[in-house]
Design an enzyme around this catalytic site. Sequence first.
Site, short mmCIF file in Angstrom:
data_model
loop_
_atom_site.label_atom_id
_atom_site.label_comp_id
_atom_site.label_asym_id
_atom_site.label_seq_id
_atom_site.Cartn_x
_atom_site.Cartn_y
_atom_site.Cartn_z
N GLY A 338 0.82 -1.20 0.00
CA GLY A 338 0.00 0.00 0.00
C GLY A 338 0.85 1.25 0.00
O GLY A 338 2.09 1.20 0.13
N GLY A 340 0.30 5.63 1.17
CA GLY A 340 -0.55 6.71 1.63
C GLY A 340 0.22 8.01 1.71
O GLY A 340 1.35 8.11 1.22
N GLY A 341 -0.40 9.02 2.36
CA GLY A 341 0.27 10.30 2.52
C GLY A 341 1.54 10.19 3.33
O GLY A 341 2.47 10.96 3.17
N GLY A 343 3.58 7.48 3.36
CA GLY A 343 4.60 6.79 2.57
C GLY A 343 4.16 5.37 2.28
O GLY A 343 3.03 4.97 2.56
N VAL A 345 3.78 1.20 2.42
CA VAL A 345 3.60 0.19 3.46
C VAL A 345 4.03 -1.16 2.89
O VAL A 345 3.65 -1.51 1.77
CB VAL A 345 2.13 0.12 3.92
CG1 VAL A 345 1.98 -0.90 5.05
CG2 VAL A 345 1.65 1.50 4.38
N LYS A 359 5.37 0.63 7.89
CA LYS A 359 5.11 1.92 7.28
C LYS A 359 6.41 2.72 7.24
O LYS A 359 7.02 2.98 8.28
CB LYS A 359 4.04 2.69 8.05
CG LYS A 359 2.68 2.05 8.01
CD LYS A 359 1.67 2.85 8.81
CE LYS A 359 1.43 4.20 8.20
NZ LYS A 359 0.34 4.93 8.91
N ASP A 456 -9.42 11.52 10.46
CA ASP A 456 -9.25 11.02 9.09
C ASP A 456 -9.83 9.61 8.96
O ASP A 456 -9.22 8.73 8.35
CB ASP A 456 -7.77 11.03 8.69
CG ASP A 456 -7.59 10.95 7.17
OD1 ASP A 456 -8.52 11.35 6.44
OD2 ASP A 456 -6.53 10.47 6.72
#
Length: 654
Positions: A338, A340-341, A343, A345, A359, A456
């Site tokens: 994965g 995300g914002g 970084g 995963v 992460k 969030d």
Amino acid sequence: MMPKLMFLSFYFICSLNTLILAQPDFFSKYCDPDFNYTTNSSFQINLNRALARLPASNSGYGFLSSSSGQNPDTANTIALCRGDTDLVSCLTCVNNSIVKLREICPNQRVSSGYYDNCLLSYSNDIILGKNNINDFVEEYMDINATNVAGLLEDVLKLLGNVTTQAASGGQLKYASGTMGRANGTAIYGLAQCTPDLTNEQCRDCLRDAVARLDGCCRIKMGVRILSPKCNIRYEDHLFYDDVNVNISPPSQAQSPFVIPARSNTSVTRIVTSIVMTTAAFVMIVVSICIFIMLRRRKLLEESIESKIVDTSTVEFSEYDLGTVRRATDDFSEENKIGHGGFGPVYKGELQDGRLVAVKRLSRDSGQGEPQFKNEVMLVAKLHHRNLVGLLGFCLEECERVLIYEYMPNSSLDKILFDPDKRSLLDWDTRFNIIEGVARGLLYLHEDSRVRIIHRDLKASNILLDAKMNAKITDFGMARLFNPDETQGNTRRVVGTYGYMAPEYIMHGQFSVKLDVFSFGVVLLELITGQQNQSFQNQDNVYFLSYAWKNWRDGTLSNIIDPILLKGSSSLNDIIRSIHIALLCVQKNVTDRPTISAVVLMLNSFSLTLQVPSEPAFFIPYSGDHVGALEDTSKGSGSQDNSVNTASFSDMTPR
């Protein structure tokens, strides 16, 4: 200029060599021969790291502690200065101990060294909060007391008094005292425990130490019984200061050493000043060099360690970078699961076979480092079955890494919004996910040690374990909330469009009702199988507006996922859940229920629900995360981040 620099460098090298070579001998030591480590082993690396941090970890009362690594190579260190020792003498003694103990116990995992006014101990076993230390050291004068009649009784009476005072003396856990004897002489004694022990643990440790007097030293004048966690001492002369000095940690704005002022009237003071100035100069120069090399890491560690003060009972470790690289095959693309914002995963496997999610902070992520600190500080304190467990972190070289428990079914959005995988989510499974998310939010809002607003919550931040149980993750944007507050304000609005309440985006007002709004959006997504950000119908009506319109018109079959309508015997439960979701996304913040009320609604089908008012309406936006309201000129460093320029208008469903 160059001659001065050369002289300064020569002076520094000579001073450093003198300081290292001039370490005094311990009057007692303990090096456990049964537990050794090899040179350049993981334990030695962790020990070096822990000892390097130790002098800067003074938490007050002359007690210092530091640890590094993970089992079985964890290195735990503590140092304790005598209760009447001033700060300068304390730190000097600790620094001397670090050098000396490594010299005389070069390969022992369990070692202790004792100076007159401080002790140092390290071990691969847990030290903090434990008093089951059996390595007592007995030190006494070879010469017997001249008047032994009643000596042991007087000593036991004196030490009984000071041990009682030390065990109930608050944080310092130190006491000293004197007792006159029948022959006109006096005896002086003290007792001390490390402040991490409870009063009962301190009392038990000191009693064990006192009990050893009868076997070794009943006729000796001048005895010390020592262990890393407590010690006692008595002499026939005054060996401590009458006035105890409160040892507090140094201010971050000042040097940890206070240099005595020079005096032209005393040769002794001049010599002392020169020695202390030289020692302080050496330590400051060394500290500056280390600070320059590891500035960002040190600041980050200090911030984390200052916040995580109550995780001693949790399996929470610092992992070395080598372990993380081996677990993820050096962050290989094959293990990437994965992004995300924060970084990327990665899936990883530790040496003990445990699967973990790693992460990794993107080095070009403008918001990554504050999110990293925030996530470590918050998640380390949170322990609930519906929150993803944080196992540890890694701070090494330029890497910032969080290690989580691995969720084999990935995030909710990967299944819910996939046409092929959505069929795996029948109504019972989806309702279990709904309940799990609600219970997780209830813990954050009302039951945890710190009240937290996630800010969030969305489908991609809800992970699923092997049994499809929901676990909330990604606390990089979470916000601590005072228990007596009802709402707060911020000028930095962060989150994801489509999941944020209007009062938060427009005015920066946040409360627990912000998470309730996001929960309502996720609940509707679970029932409809549609993602609110990409939802479009022929009339271009917004997702929440479309759901409310169909609820009002009695046409809910238009929005329910067809998979749930196939032979479903839970249609009433589904309709009730839509009703609850619409209550959560109402435009007026005061109309929305609390999460505790939501949990009650989900589990009490006899409870009558209020009629929901119209939800908040948004103009669709192609971005994802929201940036800072006050800064519209700077990019956020991430494609997922954007400045909040959305506008709002009141609309009525068609």
